[in-house]
Design a protein around this motif. Structure first.
Motif, PDB file in Angstrom:
ATOM      1  N   LYS A 175       0.846  -1.189   0.000  1.00 35.33           N
ATOM      2  CA  LYS A 175       0.000   0.000   0.000  1.00 35.33           C
ATOM      3  C   LYS A 175       0.887   1.247   0.000  1.00 35.33           C
ATOM      4  O   LYS A 175       1.812   1.363  -0.789  1.00 35.33           O
ATOM      5  CB  LYS A 175      -0.945  -0.026   1.209  1.00 35.33           C
ATOM      6  N   SER A 176       0.579   2.185   0.883  1.00 38.81           N
ATOM      7  CA  SER A 176       1.454   3.351   1.053  1.00 38.81           C
ATOM      8  C   SER A 176       1.967   3.363   2.493  1.00 38.81           C
ATOM      9  O   SER A 176       1.942   4.381   3.180  1.00 38.81           O
ATOM     10  CB  SER A 176       0.700   4.647   0.746  1.00 38.81           C
ATOM     11  N   TYR A 177       2.447   2.210   2.956  1.00 33.32           N
ATOM     12  CA  TYR A 177       3.020   2.114   4.293  1.00 33.32           C
ATOM     13  C   TYR A 177       4.417   2.738   4.254  1.00 33.32           C
ATOM     14  O   TYR A 177       5.428   2.051   4.156  1.00 33.32           O
ATOM     15  CB  TYR A 177       3.092   0.657   4.740  1.00 33.32           C
ATOM     16  N   ASN A 178       4.447   4.077   4.329  1.00 33.35           N
ATOM     17  CA  ASN A 178       5.720   4.760   4.106  1.00 33.35           C
ATOM     18  C   ASN A 178       6.072   5.760   5.197  1.00 33.35           C
ATOM     19  O   ASN A 178       6.987   6.555   5.028  1.00 33.35           O
ATOM     20  CB  ASN A 178       5.702   5.471   2.746  1.00 33.35           C
ATOM     21  N   ASN A 179       5.338   5.713   6.334  1.00 36.46           N
ATOM     22  CA  ASN A 179       5.589   6.714   7.377  1.00 36.46           C
ATOM     23  C   ASN A 179       6.262   6.089   8.597  1.00 36.46           C
ATOM     24  O   ASN A 179       6.811   4.992   8.535  1.00 36.46           O
ATOM     25  CB  ASN A 179       4.290   7.427   7.750  1.00 36.46           C
ATOM     26  N   HIS A 180       6.195   6.791   9.742  1.00 38.22           N
ATOM     27  CA  HIS A 180       6.940   6.368  10.925  1.00 38.22           C
ATOM     28  C   HIS A 180       6.432   5.060  11.527  1.00 38.22           C
ATOM     29  O   HIS A 180       7.131   4.434  12.320  1.00 38.22           O
ATOM     30  CB  HIS A 180       6.898   7.472  11.996  1.00 38.22           C
ATOM     31  N   THR A 181       5.212   4.642  11.170  1.00 32.56           N
ATOM     32  CA  THR A 181       4.741   3.324  11.587  1.00 32.56           C
ATOM     33  C   THR A 181       4.749   2.328  10.425  1.00 32.56           C
ATOM     34  O   THR A 181       5.023   1.145  10.617  1.00 32.56           O
ATOM     35  CB  THR A 181       3.314   3.411  12.166  1.00 32.56           C
ATOM     36  N   GLY A 182       4.460   2.814   9.229  1.00 29.60           N
ATOM     37  CA  GLY A 182       4.400   1.934   8.069  1.00 29.60           C
ATOM     38  C   GLY A 182       5.738   1.348   7.683  1.00 29.60           C
ATOM     39  O   GLY A 182       5.839   0.165   7.313  1.00 29.60           O
ATOM     40  N   VAL A 183       6.804   2.145   7.743  1.00 29.83           N
ATOM     41  CA  VAL A 183       8.131   1.642   7.377  1.00 29.83           C
ATOM     42  C   VAL A 183       8.607   0.556   8.341  1.00 29.83           C
ATOM     43  O   VAL A 183       9.056  -0.510   7.898  1.00 29.83           O
ATOM     44  CB  VAL A 183       9.144   2.798   7.266  1.00 29.83           C
ATOM     45  N   PRO A 184       8.520   0.765   9.664  1.00 29.89           N
ATOM     46  CA  PRO A 184       8.903  -0.328  10.563  1.00 29.89           C
ATOM     47  C   PRO A 184       8.078  -1.601  10.335  1.00 29.89           C
ATOM     48  O   PRO A 184       8.619  -2.711  10.380  1.00 29.89           O
ATOM     49  CB  PRO A 184       8.650   0.251  11.956  1.00 29.89           C
ATOM     50  N   LEU A 185       6.778  -1.442  10.087  1.00 29.67           N
ATOM     51  CA  LEU A 185       5.951  -2.617   9.821  1.00 29.67           C
ATOM     52  C   LEU A 185       6.428  -3.341   8.569  1.00 29.67           C
ATOM     53  O   LEU A 185       6.563  -4.577   8.560  1.00 29.67           O
ATOM     54  CB  LEU A 185       4.491  -2.209   9.657  1.00 29.67           C
ATOM     55  N   SER A 186       6.690  -2.591   7.503  1.00 26.59           N
ATOM     56  CA  SER A 186       7.142  -3.205   6.249  1.00 26.59           C
ATOM     57  C   SER A 186       8.460  -3.951   6.436  1.00 26.59           C
ATOM     58  O   SER A 186       8.640  -5.053   5.907  1.00 26.59           O
ATOM     59  CB  SER A 186       7.294  -2.132   5.164  1.00 26.59           C
ATOM     60  N   LEU A 187       9.374  -3.358   7.180  1.00 29.83           N
ATOM     61  CA  LEU A 187      10.646  -4.029   7.435  1.00 29.83           C
ATOM     62  C   LEU A 187      10.451  -5.267   8.300  1.00 29.83           C
ATOM     63  O   LEU A 187      11.070  -6.316   8.053  1.00 29.83           O
ATOM     64  CB  LEU A 187      11.624  -3.068   8.101  1.00 29.83           C
ATOM     65  N   ALA A 188       9.611  -5.175   9.319  1.00 32.81           N
ATOM     66  CA  ALA A 188       9.376  -6.318  10.205  1.00 32.81           C
ATOM     67  C   ALA A 188       8.762  -7.489   9.450  1.00 32.81           C
ATOM     68  O   ALA A 188       8.913  -8.650   9.860  1.00 32.81           O
ATOM     69  CB  ALA A 188       8.475  -5.911  11.365  1.00 32.81           C
ATOM     70  N   ARG A 189       8.092  -7.217   8.343  1.00 33.66           N
ATOM     71  CA  ARG A 189       7.484  -8.268   7.522  1.00 33.66           C
ATOM     72  C   ARG A 189       8.465  -8.902   6.541  1.00 33.66           C
ATOM     73  O   ARG A 189       8.109  -9.841   5.829  1.00 33.66           O
ATOM     74  CB  ARG A 189       6.327  -7.668   6.716  1.00 33.66           C
ATOM     75  N   MET A 190       9.673  -8.402   6.467  1.00 31.05           N
ATOM     76  CA  MET A 190      10.625  -8.824   5.438  1.00 31.05           C
ATOM     77  C   MET A 190      11.205 -10.214   5.735  1.00 31.05           C
ATOM     78  O   MET A 190      11.828 -10.413   6.778  1.00 31.05           O
ATOM     79  CB  MET A 190      11.749  -7.788   5.346  1.00 31.05           C
ATOM     80  N   PRO A 191      11.031 -11.183   4.840  1.00 35.09           N
ATOM     81  CA  PRO A 191      11.592 -12.506   5.058  1.00 35.09           C
ATOM     82  C   PRO A 191      13.116 -12.479   5.136  1.00 35.09           C
ATOM     83  O   PRO A 191      13.770 -11.646   4.511  1.00 35.09           O
ATOM     84  CB  PRO A 191      11.129 -13.297   3.827  1.00 35.09           C
ATOM     85  N   ARG A 192      13.668 -13.416   5.866  1.00 29.59           N
ATOM     86  CA  ARG A 192      15.115 -13.428   6.085  1.00 29.59           C
ATOM     87  C   ARG A 192      15.895 -13.762   4.811  1.00 29.59           C
ATOM     88  O   ARG A 192      17.063 -13.422   4.703  1.00 29.59           O
ATOM     89  CB  ARG A 192      15.466 -14.410   7.218  1.00 29.59           C
ATOM     90  N   ASP A 193      15.254 -14.433   3.841  1.00 30.40           N
ATOM     91  CA  ASP A 193      15.963 -14.800   2.610  1.00 30.40           C
ATOM     92  C   ASP A 193      15.732 -13.801   1.483  1.00 30.40           C
ATOM     93  O   ASP A 193      16.025 -14.093   0.316  1.00 30.40           O
ATOM     94  CB  ASP A 193      15.554 -16.201   2.154  1.00 30.40           C
ATOM     95  N   THR A 194      15.228 -12.613   1.799  1.00 30.99           N
ATOM     96  CA  THR A 194      15.007 -11.575   0.784  1.00 30.99           C
ATOM     97  C   THR A 194      16.317 -11.229   0.083  1.00 30.99           C
ATOM     98  O   THR A 194      17.337 -11.019   0.723  1.00 30.99           O
ATOM     99  CB  THR A 194      14.426 -10.315   1.447  1.00 30.99           C
ATOM    100  N   LEU A 195      16.260 -11.171  -1.241  1.00 29.06           N
ATOM    101  CA  LEU A 195      17.443 -10.769  -2.004  1.00 29.06           C
ATOM    102  C   LEU A 195      17.353  -9.305  -2.420  1.00 29.06           C
ATOM    103  O   LEU A 195      18.356  -8.591  -2.433  1.00 29.06           O
ATOM    104  CB  LEU A 195      17.583 -11.653  -3.247  1.00 29.06           C
ATOM    105  N   TYR A 196      16.142  -8.852  -2.751  1.00 29.76           N
ATOM    106  CA  TYR A 196      15.920  -7.451  -3.106  1.00 29.76           C
ATOM    107  C   TYR A 196      14.767  -6.907  -2.258  1.00 29.76           C
ATOM    108  O   TYR A 196      13.695  -7.513  -2.201  1.00 29.76           O
ATOM    109  CB  TYR A 196      15.545  -7.291  -4.580  1.00 29.76           C
ATOM    110  N   ALA A 197      14.986  -5.776  -1.615  1.00 32.22           N
ATOM    111  CA  ALA A 197      13.939  -5.122  -0.837  1.00 32.22           C
ATOM    112  C   ALA A 197      13.726  -3.717  -1.385  1.00 32.22           C
ATOM    113  O   ALA A 197      14.697  -3.006  -1.672  1.00 32.22           O
ATOM    114  CB  ALA A 197      14.314  -5.057   0.638  1.00 32.22           C
ATOM    115  N   VAL A 198      12.461  -3.331  -1.534  1.00 33.07           N
ATOM    116  CA  VAL A 198      12.116  -2.006  -2.050  1.00 33.07           C
ATOM    117  C   VAL A 198      11.216  -1.329  -1.028  1.00 33.07           C
ATOM    118  O   VAL A 198      10.105  -1.792  -0.766  1.00 33.07           O
ATOM    119  CB  VAL A 198      11.392  -2.089  -3.410  1.00 33.07           C
ATOM    120  N   GLN A 199      11.700  -0.232  -0.428  1.00 34.23           N
ATOM    121  CA  GLN A 199      10.973   0.438   0.638  1.00 34.23           C
ATOM    122  C   GLN A 199      10.659   1.878   0.261  1.00 34.23           C
ATOM    123  O   GLN A 199      11.558   2.659  -0.017  1.00 34.23           O
ATOM    124  CB  GLN A 199      11.770   0.416   1.938  1.00 34.23           C
TER     125      GLN A 199
END
Length: 460
Positions: free
Chosen positions: A135-159
């Motif tokens: 979505k547009s999870y791009n603020n002070h709560t959305g960014v931490p949430l997006s990162l916390a959802r990131m799988p450990r085997d991620t090769l490319y992350a786009v934030q």
């Protein structure tokens, strides 16, 4: 489902205390988004406290909760839930492999579209190993949430990272720690809070403060704030590229409408020349494509292969999604740009509307928010691009669009000024007809997404 976090990992990251051993497969702080196996983060709020929804989250299948007060069910107890979520986000970023590449995206216009296009292109290179903010999870709560959802085997992350005030992106980018940081464009969005276009550029340029050593900065060439952004990147980026314009490190050599309705582009990219197709209409999407392909090229990705994703990419809900609607006598085209609006994005989408083949063109244009003292002029100035796009009818929505309605009253364009989305819907349903191409664009708070849903659902 693959384990995202164990209770022990959450405890180590947050310093909390676990009620017992468990594993989770996802993270959410909106109980409506909870799925089986998720960690529900009970965020405090000014209206609602997340702790009031813990029981409901467990009913929906949550495996555990992150809380600051004891609850029934598996949980990790912490002193401060938002701080704990940020700690979990930093741990997610830290555990990525040395081969992983993180991209940070910001800008006044086009950041979500560019984020989505970049993620789709990267999927061509590493299927199933690309993580993006949703979505547009791009603020002070959305960014931490997006990162916390990131799988450990991620090769490319786009934030994606957004802001309303100075200093916000600086904090976010230090959490994201991108290898490539890009600014899509600078426009007077949030100028009410920041005061000037220069201040907006400075706030967006904060994204370079979090660059990893050896990182790359991408800035738009064709903007008055180009040099300001380059200055912000100096000393933080090992390489700075300018995108677009005639002199950019990435530039369009030739662009023409494609048979499918997008653009066929021949471009000069850093170290290569490439011809590719962009499925989305408008010059702004060509700029997005240059940015995406340049970013991928800078990390050694197969640019030609990545470009295939741009050929097939569909429109995003609220950001260019296209609906063919059956009405009496045939069909019409409804273009959904209802999620966001500022002067630059308004002009860009009106230019794209000009390319549509239609019996008649209609623009439903709602208020552009957070423009402060320049609001009246910015709305009135839309009259020129409206006429240039060949629009026959404008439905202007909201009190702030009165200057636009006044300006258009002096032109051959028919204009109807209404107070809200409900009135706009009523008018559009009675006025639209087969053969129309209808653009709907406004700031999200105007609620024109409901108009789109009503019309796309079949009109009356």
């Amino acid at each position: 489902m693959t384990t995202l976090w164990t209770s022990e990992e959450i405890v180590v990251a947050t310093g909390g205390t676990a009620s017992g051993n468990f594993t989770v497969t996802g993270v959410a702080f909106d109980s409506r988004e909870v799925e089986d196996g998720f960690l529900f983060v009970a965020m405090p709020g000014t209206v609602h406290d997340g702790h009031d929804f813990v029981a409901g989250a467990f009913d929906k299948g949550a495996a555990a909760a992150l809380v600051s007060q004891p609850v029934d069910g598996p949980h990790v107890l912490v002193d401060d839930v938002p701080a704990a979520l940020e700690a979990l986000a930093r741990a997610a970023r830290e555990r990525l492999s040395d081969d992983a590449v993180v991209f940070g995206v910001t800008g006044s216009v086009g950041k979500t579209s560019t984020k989505e296009a970049l993620a789709e292109a990267l999927e061509r290179l590493a299927p199933g190993r690309v993580h993006r903010s949703v979505k547009s999870y791009n603020n002070h709560t959305g960014v931490p949430l997006s990162l916390a959802r990131m799988p450990r085997d991620t090769l490319y992350a786009v934030q994606e990272m957004g802001m309303n005030h100075a200093g916000e992106i600086a904090a976010l980018t230090r959490m994201v720690r991108p290898h490539v940081a890009l600014v899509t464009a600078i426009a007077p969005a949030h100028i009410e809070n920041l005061g000037s276009i220069e201040a907006i550029a400075d706030a967006k340029g904060e994204i370079f403060e979090g660059l990893e050593p050896g990182g790359v900065a991408l800035v738009p060439e064709a903007t008055d704030q180009r040099d300001r952004l380059i200055k912000a990147a100096r000393g933080k980026a090992a390489r700075i590229l300018t995108i677009g314009g005639e002199e950019g490190d990435a530039a369009v050599l030739h662009s023409a409408p494609s048979a499918a309705g997008g653009s066929l582009v021949t471009a000069r990219l850093p170290g290569r020349r490439l011809t590719f197709t962009v499925s989305q209409r408008g010059a702004h999407w060509v700029q997005n494509a240059l940015t995406v392909l340049s970013a991928i090229g800078e990390v050694g990705g197969d640019v030609a292969r990545a470009a295939l994703a741009l050929t097939e990419m569909g429109g995003l809900k609220g950001r260019g999604e296209r609906h063919v609607v059956t009405v009496e006598g045939g069909e019409l085209l409804l273009i959904d740009e209802s999620y966001n609006a500022n002067p630059a994005s308004m002009e860009a989408t009106l230019k794209a509307l000009a390319e549509e083949r239609a019996t008649r063109k209609i623009a439903v244009l709602g208020t552009m928010k957070e423009l402060g003292a320049v609001s009246a002029k910015a709305h009135a100035d839309l009259a020129a691009p409206v006429q240039a796009a060949g629009v026959s009818l404008v439905i202007a929505v909201g009190e702030e669009t009165a200057p636009l309605a006044d300006a258009l009253s002096l032109t051959p364009v028919e204009v109807v000024h209404v107070k809200d989305a409900e009135a706009a819907t009523t008018n559009l349903l009675t006025m639209m007809r087969a053969g129309d191409a209808i653009l709907v664009k406004a700031s999200n708070s105007m609620g024109l997404g409901k108009l789109v849903a009503k019309v796309a659902g079949g009109g009356a």
